[in-house]
Design an enzyme around this catalytic site. Sequence first.
Site, PDB file in Angstrom:
ATOM      1  N   HIS A 153     -44.891  10.812  -1.638  1.00 17.71           N
ATOM      2  CA  HIS A 153     -45.758  10.636   0.141  1.00 17.71           C
ATOM      3  C   HIS A 153     -44.579  11.408   1.311  1.00 17.71           C
ATOM      4  O   HIS A 153     -45.061  11.441   2.149  1.00 17.71           O
ATOM      5  CB  HIS A 153     -45.868   9.191   0.796  1.00 17.71           C
ATOM      6  CG  HIS A 153     -46.725   8.566  -0.157  1.00 17.71           C
ATOM      7  ND1 HIS A 153     -47.100   7.010   0.399  1.00 17.71           N
ATOM      8  CD2 HIS A 153     -47.883   9.120  -0.193  1.00 17.71           C
ATOM      9  CE1 HIS A 153     -47.766   6.569   0.210  1.00 17.71           C
ATOM     10  NE2 HIS A 153     -48.545   7.884  -0.917  1.00 17.71           N
ATOM     11  N   GLY A 405       0.547   2.459 -22.333  1.00 16.82           N
ATOM     12  CA  GLY A 405      -1.433   3.210 -22.907  1.00 16.82           C
ATOM     13  C   GLY A 405      -2.822   1.416 -22.611  1.00 16.82           C
ATOM     14  O   GLY A 405      -3.079   1.515 -21.711  1.00 16.82           O
TER      15      GLY A 405
END
Length: 483
Positions: A153, A405
């Site tokens: 639209h 880590g």
Amino acid sequence: MSTEAIPEEQFVREFTKELHSRNAAAFIGAGFSMSAGYVNWNELLKGVVTDLGLDPQKEHDLVSVAQYSVNKAGGNKNALTRTILHNIGVAKKPTIGHQILASLPIHTFWTTNYDKLIETSLEDAKKVPDVKHTLEQLSTTWPNRDAVVYKMHGDISDPTNAVICKDDYERYPFKMGQFASLLKGDLIEKTFLFLGFSFTDPNIDFILSRVRAVMEDNQREHYCIQKKITKWPKETKKDFEYRQLKQDYFIRDLKRKNIQTVEVDSYYDIPRLLEKVATRFKRSSIFVSGAAVEFGAWKPNEADSFLYNLGASLSEKNIRIVTGSGVGIGGAIINGALEHLDTAGIAISEEHLMMRPFPHTASGNPASKGRWTKYRQAMIEHTGIALFVFGNKVDKSGKIVESGGMREEFDLCVASGVVPIPVGATGYMAKTLWREVEGHFDDFFPKATATIRKSFSALGNASTSAAKLEEEIHEIIHHLQKD
């Protein structure tokens, strides 16, 4: 809940399957943008209705009202254009709902909205949207696009060509027929989720009806989310029950077009339901965290066999493995997954196995800590569950220590809502993390049964066999994927 609506669980299960198959599409209406601060059609045209001397409370055919305004102005749409610019011209931030949709593997978006919330949310998710709101744009393809956004639209950047009044709708099949044809094709090939939609748009109703006529009893199933009917203040019981009955008929009529409805208590529940879909989807991908220069009580060949078999069984259950290829761990996990994919004749792709070896500098030294953190986060954001195994390294003095880590990856997972499953029986950092999770078990596994508690306990027991560890890991994963 309406007797015609489907349960949330059915919707989540079935739509998640479509996401995995890359068949999902989304159709977004005005209601989905309201929480961002935009108005619905009633609010957008309230001033127009008043200027016509009509009552906004009584006017529901707003397409006709917009046409009355144009007629009054001698066919000039300038007033409507200014209305659109005034209400939608100011950029807003995407809602949580938009952000969730952008994070999912949805590659086709349709909307009747003029705003830019869809494309902005895709860009924020580091995706490239190919936006199309004119016929000329249909014949070009944006390089490296991740999703197509069809704005049937129009767009706020070109309000003079927005579809808003009856003239626009009547001319649409002739002026913008290619959009209608493309939507019809997508409705046949893809499973749509309709959001923020009332299904009163004549274009959409026409297209859905044509698809039904063409496909007859072979229509593809679609879904929509709607708010349940709730009693208004001072509303009589009779009027309330009347509105409930009318919604039941409406939901039943959507079924005629093979659109299944799932109801929520409030509009705020829509992002919650979308988050449930996203969580279910992400839990089919598992992040494997681990590194080891030694294996403690495990013989190297035993550890290798356990990890290899685990990688193969995860892949066999259609679980995508995401790994940073940690030292001593990643190779076995990856090889197990590759063996299964090869045996099953499945082409290797990131749909099944995502390998991300950690970056190093040109000299071969590790990259900066900050860069590794971002690298870890980028892997984790693809997943919903994380496995932690072993976890040790050699420090600068040559001493074996627990992996920092892995600790960071655990913290990143928790912060991102990824459920951690530390295999404490493998020792080192995995054992430390297992104790931490075990100490706050109900926080990490709020819906755990006695069986899941037992399975998790087994993962922390050093005497549990490798085969039993693998079995218990799958038991917990299965529980989380149903949650």
